[in-house]
Scaffold this motif. Structure first.
Motif, PDB file in Angstrom:
ATOM      1  N   ALA A  78      25.478   9.088 -12.192  1.00 35.56           N
ATOM      2  CA  ALA A  78      25.038  10.284 -11.880  1.00 35.56           C
ATOM      3  C   ALA A  78      25.759  10.722 -10.476  1.00 35.56           C
ATOM      4  O   ALA A  78      26.371  11.900 -10.657  1.00 35.56           O
ATOM      5  N   MET A  79      25.573   9.885  -9.725  1.00 34.45           N
ATOM      6  CA  MET A  79      26.216  10.469  -8.479  1.00 34.45           C
ATOM      7  C   MET A  79      27.827  10.667  -8.366  1.00 34.45           C
ATOM      8  O   MET A  79      28.447  11.372  -7.739  1.00 34.45           O
ATOM      9  N   ASP A  80      28.614   9.375  -9.265  1.00 35.77           N
ATOM     10  CA  ASP A  80      29.720   9.483  -9.315  1.00 35.77           C
ATOM     11  C   ASP A  80      30.204  10.671 -10.001  1.00 35.77           C
ATOM     12  O   ASP A  80      31.404  11.221  -9.618  1.00 35.77           O
ATOM     13  N   ALA A  81      29.815  11.101 -11.125  1.00 31.30           N
ATOM     14  CA  ALA A  81      29.837  12.255 -11.776  1.00 31.30           C
ATOM     15  C   ALA A  81      29.922  13.412 -11.062  1.00 31.30           C
ATOM     16  O   ALA A  81      30.694  14.275 -11.135  1.00 31.30           O
ATOM     17  N   ALA A  82      28.657  13.544 -10.228  1.00 35.23           N
ATOM     18  CA  ALA A  82      28.529  14.893  -9.678  1.00 35.23           C
ATOM     19  C   ALA A  82      29.578  14.896  -8.399  1.00 35.23           C
ATOM     20  O   ALA A  82      30.052  15.940  -8.222  1.00 35.23           O
ATOM     21  N   ARG A  83      29.819  13.908  -7.593  1.00 43.57           N
ATOM     22  CA  ARG A  83      30.998  14.022  -6.838  1.00 43.57           C
ATOM     23  C   ARG A  83      32.249  14.381  -7.024  1.00 43.57           C
ATOM     24  O   ARG A  83      32.947  14.808  -6.528  1.00 43.57           O
ATOM     25  N   SER A  84      32.473  13.818  -8.350  1.00 39.60           N
ATOM     26  CA  SER A  84      33.793  13.937  -8.965  1.00 39.60           C
ATOM     27  C   SER A  84      33.712  15.725  -9.443  1.00 39.60           C
ATOM     28  O   SER A  84      34.821  16.272  -9.139  1.00 39.60           O
ATOM     29  N   ALA A  85      32.703  16.033  -9.994  1.00 38.95           N
ATOM     30  CA  ALA A  85      32.798  17.336 -10.354  1.00 38.95           C
ATOM     31  C   ALA A  85      32.970  18.436  -9.122  1.00 38.95           C
ATOM     32  O   ALA A  85      33.725  19.329  -9.369  1.00 38.95           O
ATOM     33  N   LEU A  86      32.410  17.993  -8.152  1.00 38.94           N
ATOM     34  CA  LEU A  86      32.414  18.876  -6.807  1.00 38.94           C
ATOM     35  C   LEU A  86      33.904  18.892  -6.367  1.00 38.94           C
ATOM     36  O   LEU A  86      34.231  19.981  -5.868  1.00 38.94           O
ATOM     37  N   ARG A  87      34.432  17.835  -6.567  1.00 39.89           N
ATOM     38  CA  ARG A  87      35.942  17.546  -6.083  1.00 39.89           C
ATOM     39  C   ARG A  87      36.850  18.516  -7.057  1.00 39.89           C
ATOM     40  O   ARG A  87      38.019  18.916  -6.614  1.00 39.89           O
ATOM     41  N   LEU A  88      36.497  18.948  -8.093  1.00 44.77           N
ATOM     42  CA  LEU A  88      37.086  19.541  -8.960  1.00 44.77           C
ATOM     43  C   LEU A  88      36.756  21.082  -8.900  1.00 44.77           C
ATOM     44  O   LEU A  88      37.295  22.017  -9.636  1.00 44.77           O
ATOM     45  N   GLY A  89      36.067  21.399  -8.069  1.00 45.42           N
ATOM     46  CA  GLY A  89      35.850  23.053  -7.532  1.00 45.42           C
ATOM     47  C   GLY A  89      34.576  23.402  -8.171  1.00 45.42           C
ATOM     48  O   GLY A  89      34.366  24.750  -7.727  1.00 45.42           O
ATOM     49  N   ALA A  90      33.714  22.814  -8.764  1.00 40.68           N
ATOM     50  CA  ALA A  90      32.535  23.563  -9.161  1.00 40.68           C
ATOM     51  C   ALA A  90      31.393  23.146  -8.311  1.00 40.68           C
ATOM     52  O   ALA A  90      31.248  22.549  -7.290  1.00 40.68           O
ATOM     53  N   GLU A  91      30.463  24.135  -8.461  1.00 43.85           N
ATOM     54  CA  GLU A  91      28.936  23.937  -7.801  1.00 43.85           C
ATOM     55  C   GLU A  91      28.345  22.967  -8.853  1.00 43.85           C
ATOM     56  O   GLU A  91      28.333  23.266  -9.958  1.00 43.85           O
ATOM     57  N   VAL A  92      27.683  22.030  -8.065  1.00 48.13           N
ATOM     58  CA  VAL A  92      27.203  20.776  -8.808  1.00 48.13           C
ATOM     59  C   VAL A  92      25.557  20.679  -8.314  1.00 48.13           C
ATOM     60  O   VAL A  92      25.284  20.766  -7.405  1.00 48.13           O
ATOM     61  N   TRP A  93      24.890  20.502  -9.748  1.00 42.18           N
ATOM     62  CA  TRP A  93      23.633  20.300  -9.645  1.00 42.18           C
ATOM     63  C   TRP A  93      22.939  18.846  -9.944  1.00 42.18           C
ATOM     64  O   TRP A  93      23.621  18.670 -11.419  1.00 42.18           O
ATOM     65  N   ILE A  94      22.429  17.881  -9.262  1.00 44.86           N
ATOM     66  CA  ILE A  94      21.622  16.847  -9.868  1.00 44.86           C
ATOM     67  C   ILE A  94      20.439  17.056 -10.371  1.00 44.86           C
ATOM     68  O   ILE A  94      19.574  17.743  -9.594  1.00 44.86           O
ATOM     69  N   LEU A  95      20.109  17.019 -11.715  1.00 44.20           N
ATOM     70  CA  LEU A  95      18.627  17.444 -12.503  1.00 44.20           C
ATOM     71  C   LEU A  95      18.119  15.872 -12.686  1.00 44.20           C
ATOM     72  O   LEU A  95      18.726  15.274 -13.530  1.00 44.20           O
ATOM     73  N   TYR A  96      17.076  15.656 -11.969  1.00 44.83           N
ATOM     74  CA  TYR A  96      16.570  14.281 -12.260  1.00 44.83           C
ATOM     75  C   TYR A  96      14.868  14.541 -12.718  1.00 44.83           C
ATOM     76  O   TYR A  96      14.034  15.309 -11.945  1.00 44.83           O
ATOM     77  N   ARG A  97      14.340  13.562 -13.609  1.00 45.94           N
ATOM     78  CA  ARG A  97      13.143  13.941 -14.084  1.00 45.94           C
ATOM     79  C   ARG A  97      12.244  13.101 -13.059  1.00 45.94           C
ATOM     80  O   ARG A  97      10.879  13.201 -13.524  1.00 45.94           O
ATOM     81  N   ARG A  98      12.515  12.318 -12.502  1.00 43.86           N
ATOM     82  CA  ARG A  98      11.575  11.907 -11.322  1.00 43.86           C
ATOM     83  C   ARG A  98      11.620  12.454  -9.850  1.00 43.86           C
ATOM     84  O   ARG A  98      12.282  13.349  -9.833  1.00 43.86           O
ATOM     85  N   THR A  99      11.308  11.804  -8.803  1.00 45.04           N
ATOM     86  CA  THR A  99      11.361  12.286  -7.464  1.00 45.04           C
ATOM     87  C   THR A  99      12.645  11.386  -6.790  1.00 45.04           C
ATOM     88  O   THR A  99      13.122  10.178  -7.510  1.00 45.04           O
ATOM     89  N   ARG A 100      12.936  11.718  -5.517  1.00 40.05           N
ATOM     90  CA  ARG A 100      14.155  10.936  -4.911  1.00 40.05           C
ATOM     91  C   ARG A 100      13.655   9.725  -4.770  1.00 40.05           C
ATOM     92  O   ARG A 100      14.494   8.772  -4.876  1.00 40.05           O
ATOM     93  N   LYS A 101      12.507   9.367  -4.436  1.00 38.84           N
ATOM     94  CA  LYS A 101      11.960   8.133  -4.289  1.00 38.84           C
ATOM     95  C   LYS A 101      12.480   6.957  -5.281  1.00 38.84           C
ATOM     96  O   LYS A 101      12.744   5.765  -5.223  1.00 38.84           O
TER      97      LYS A 101
END
Length: 470
Positions: free
Chosen positions: A301-324
């Motif tokens: 998910a991190m790889d996909a998000a950081r790649s999409a960001l580099r392609l010029g998008a605003e990117v959100w990680i949506l996760y069903r649990r917490t950061r922990k």
């Protein structure tokens, strides 16, 4: 004797600034230079080999104190020899291995300060040795010492497990051929991990070393279609299966088939293997909208998000649990946040909403709360029934992958479990005598280093099996 001074804080590795690196795919972490590496190596307490927790914490059991001691002495060749005794791909594992959960996680220094930066020291040794030609010299000596034994082994899949198994077997004198379905070898190292984490030139160099050991690599070869499994069994004395876990896991959410929704596997393969971000030079474009949702909380998910960001998008990680509860490496989460990826926790897709043309325009999200721990030890997300809608024109589903069933369907005698993973015994032999397996094909989605550990263990088991047969 003067008391040794303990340096609690690790020596940081230089990194490119976030505002610069989030616009391109060049490597983020710049690694140690010689002086910084020696300074970090001097922090090591040099636990004795029969005690050192870091060795036990390493899936391939590298003698970590020994190679760090060699760095302190300035003996990079010696350090590489220690690492290569257990790990054929240190430039790769030094970059992508989750050391914080393995060797560094049990480092004794971690009880009083920062654990030793083992991964970055491993990377330094590999990179320095490559730049100075030390690895070529050492490899040449290894090749001269190989005595061919006249036996042949087939390896199915050129990912971390297959590459490691092939390298170990080649050093033992076996003629090894790897069969890879894609047009480039490397498996997840090539199609799954972005350039900014693992430059493909590093993988290319490791593959060149493998070929110098005598390993043959047949690409564009789908075992079961291009060549049958029975044909391989007739020609080779043993077989290792390292086909990975390349089938995306999906949930049957409403609207999942709308345009603009990708599996992380497809998304990253187009970017990493097919260089979609260099269109039109590479004729494999990928459509990324203005606002991207990445569903999941792991490294993929991190790889996909950081790649999409580099392609010029605003990117959100949506996760069903917490950061922990996120399974991604802390370093990757930190880098994603630095670069501008936004995070929303305790939410899960309820449905995907399309426009009149069948394109994604929004996602209905359900708020979650955490219940009791599940089988993973993480608290289970529970739906609350409360929903809200956010606008997104692209979504990437990164909730895991399973082994590819296409190959298994061509080998009816190969036993698999309910999740499609190959069943093996303690020596990694499958239900078919002389056929071994490892990596994600037996584990489901796991780490590069665990796959490599399986490859190494399988090579030893294959050698013992064929030695008994002789």
């Amino acid at each position: 004797m003067p008391k040794r001074q303990i340096i609690k804080e690790r020596v940081p590795t230089p990194e490119r600034p976030p505002e610069e690196r989030n616009k391109d795919f060049f490597e983020v972490n710049l690694g140690y230079d010689f002086e910084l590496a020696k300074k970090e190596a001097e922090r090591c307490l040099q636990c004795p080999e029969n005690y050192a927790p870091c060795i036990k914490g390493c899936p391939v059991n590298i003698n970590i104190p020994a190679f760090i001691a060699k760095i302190k002495e300035g003996d990079i060749r010696g350090a590489l020899e220690v690492i290569w005794a257990c790990n054929s791909l240190p430039a790769i594992t030094g970059r992508v291995c989750p050391q914080e959960d393995q060797c560094e996680g049990v480092c004794v220094m971690g009880k009083v300060g920062d654990p030793i930066n083992i991964g970055k020291l491993e990377r330094f040794v590999a990179d320095y040795a490559r730049e100075k030609g030390i690895d070529a010299e050492l490899l040449g000596e290894q090749i001269k010492g190989i005595k061919k034994n006249g036996k042949k082994v087939a390896v199915i899949g050129a990912g971390p497990a297959g590459l490691t198994c092939a390298a170990e077997l080649a050093k033992m004198g076996y003629d090894v051929t790897i069969f890879e379905a894609l047009h480039k070898p490397g498996g997840v190292l090539i199609y799954g991990i972005p350039e900014f984490r693992l430059p493909k030139q590093i993988v290319k160099k490791e593959l060149e070393n493998l070929k110098k050991l005598g390993v043959k690599i047949e690409t564009n070869t789908l075992v079961g279609k291009t060549v049958t499994f029975d044909e391989l069994r007739e020609e080779y004395d043993a077989i290792f299966i390292g086909t990975g876990a390349g089938t995306p896991r999906f949930v049957k959410w409403e609207g999942i088939n709308l345009n603009g929704i990708y599996s992380a596997n497809e998304f990253l393969t187009r970017i990493n293997l097919m260089k979609a971000y260099e269109f039109p030079e590479y004729d494999t474009p990928i459509k990324v909208g203005k606002r991207v949702a990445v569903i999941g909380g792991g490294n993929t998910a991190m790889d996909a998000a950081r790649s999409a960001l580099r392609l010029g998008a605003e990117v959100w990680i949506l996760y069903r649990r917490t950061r922990k509860e996120m399974t991604a490496r802390i370093e990757e989460i930190h880098h994603a946040e630095e670069e501008g990826v936004k995070f929303m926790f305790l939410v899960s897709p309820k449905r995907f909403i399309g426009d009149e043309h069948g394109n994604l325009k929004a996602i209905e999200l359900e708020k979650m709360k955490l219940g009791e721990p599940d089988e993973t030890g993480r608290r289970r997300p529970i739906p609350t029934g409360e929903t809200f809608i956010m606008e997104f024109d692209t979504a990437v589903i990164a909730i895991g992958q399973t082994p590819n069933k296409t190959f298994f369907q061509t080998v009816p005698d190969l036993k698999v479990d309910s999740k499609g993973r190959i069943i093996v015994d303690g020596n990694l032999m499958t239900s078919i005598p002389g056929v071994f397996a490892g990596g994600d094909a037996i584990r489901g989605e796991a780490t590069v280093i665990l796959a490599m550990g399986d490859g190494r263990k399988a090579a030893k088991a294959i050698h013992e099996y064929l030695s008994k047969e002789a």
